[in-house]
Design a protein around this motif. Structure first.
Motif: not given
Length: 372
Positions: A272-274, A314-317, A320-324, A363-370
């Motif tokens: 729930t943290v932004t 566990k955060a990969t579920a 949004t949390l992973c991006h944050g 899942d097959g993408g670089n959506s989390m790549d920073m």
């Protein structure tokens, strides 16, 4: 036909008595022959429709008469002479007189207080009681928990004595809140309270849930008012937001860091943290928490890497949390100013490992790549 033969047989029997079952069968055959069963079945169908409608509206009613047995406890029976019988309509009953000093107290807590007095001595107990009063432990339950934590030999002894208090479900919250309060009031971080919290988490899931809600309450105190939604256990008269002492922030952050790293709590408690808009105090809290997790693996061995994989995996579920978390690592953890110069390479190593964890689970993408 069959009905006519049955009627003739009954008529030949004359005054001979038949069983109730036989009479019912004869009447049913006669009604079926005369087409009177249709009216009966129609009336039954109407009754069934009315009953279905009534049952369907039961959950919409504000109050439904309960058929469950009245919850009368042994204590209620023992107090009949002094308080009366509250479960009898019209009977006199003294009731639970409101007393803020004894609200939420239990017989087990008072008995534990008497035992601790015998073990520690009157002078020591008076000192602890005075200290409990100074720390706003205003109920028997909170005082007994506070004194138990401060008078125990070690964390195992403290946990065993807390179990002997026989706390009810709602009083478990008090145990967690008192423990976090004591941890936050220490001048320097004391791992004793963390080990007690770890024993609580290992004992029952209700402690883990309460620690999650307690964290959300704490973050709201630091100014993150949108954290947690309805998950609140703190009272309405909690301290004003955005004015939390630094020692409390650091001590609480290290406690949660250890519990998360040891898998007693999941990173999903931060869902729930932004992270993109955390305030100054919450920022310090998360910097200390994440840096403490990394510093527990300062040797950077294969075992340490695997441990971080398990913790942050566990955060990969929650993408949004992973991006944050990745955003926060890039801006506030990778070059964290709160750690010593020699510990900064550990921060970079930890951020790199976490990035690999999130990327491998994408899942097959670089959506989390920073770019760290």
């Amino acid at each position: 036909g069959i009905v006519q033969q049955v009627n003739e047989t009954v008529g030949k029997a004359g005054g001979k008595k038949f069983s109730v079952r036989c009479q019912f069968m004869v009447e049913s055959l006669t009604n079926l022959k005369d087409n009177r069963m249709r009216n009966t079945m129609s009336a039954s169908a109407d009754n069934v429709a009315k009953l279905k409608k009534f049952l369907g509206n039961m959950d919409k009613r504000r109050s439904v008469a309960s058929v469950e047995p009245i919850n009368i406890g042994l204590q209620d029976i023992r107090e009949i002479d002094t308080k009366g019988k509250w479960w009898l309509v019209g009977a006199s009953w003294v009731g639970n007189q409101y007393d803020p000093e004894n609200e939420g107290s239990s017989a087990a807590a008072r008995e534990a207080m008497r035992k601790m007095t015998d073990e520690t001595g009157n002078s020591e107990m008076e000192r602890l009681l005075k200290l409990a009063c100074e720390q706003h432990m205003n109920t028997d339950v909170r005082r007994s928990i506070f004194i138990t934590l401060l008078s125990s030999d070690d964390y195992a002894d403290a946990f065993e004595r807390l179990l002997k208090l026989d706390l009810k479900k709602t009083q478990i919250r008090e145990a967690v809140r008192v423990l976090l309060h004591c941890c936050g009031q220490e001048n320097a971080y004391n791992p004793y309270y963390t080990l007690v919290a770890f024993k609580m988490c290992s004992y029952h899931s209700s402690y883990r849930l309460t620690l999650q809600y307690a964290l959300w309450d704490f973050l709201r105190e630091t100014g993150e008012t949108d954290v947690g939604g309805l998950g609140r256990i703190a009272s309405e008269d909690s301290s004003s937001t955005g004015n939390v002492p630094l020692r409390r922030i650091v001590n609480t952050a290290k406690l949660y860091a250890w519990l998360i790293d040891k898998q007693a709590l999941s990173l999903l408690i931060l869902k729930t943290v932004t992270f993109a808009k955390v305030g100054p105090q919450a920022r310090v809290f998360f910097q200390v928490m994440f840096s403490s997790i990394f510093l527990q693996h300062r040797k950077q061995t294969e075992k340490d890497t695997q441990s971080l994989y398990e913790t942050f995996g566990k955060a990969t579920a929650n993408p949004t949390l992973c991006h944050g978390i990745l955003f926060f690592f890039r801006h506030f953890v990778k070059r964290c100013e709160l750690v010593e110069e020699g510990e900064k390479p550990i921060m970079k190593w930890g951020c790199k490992v976490v990035k690999q964890v999130f990327r491998s689970s994408a899942d097959g993408g670089n959506s989390m790549d920073m770019d760290f």
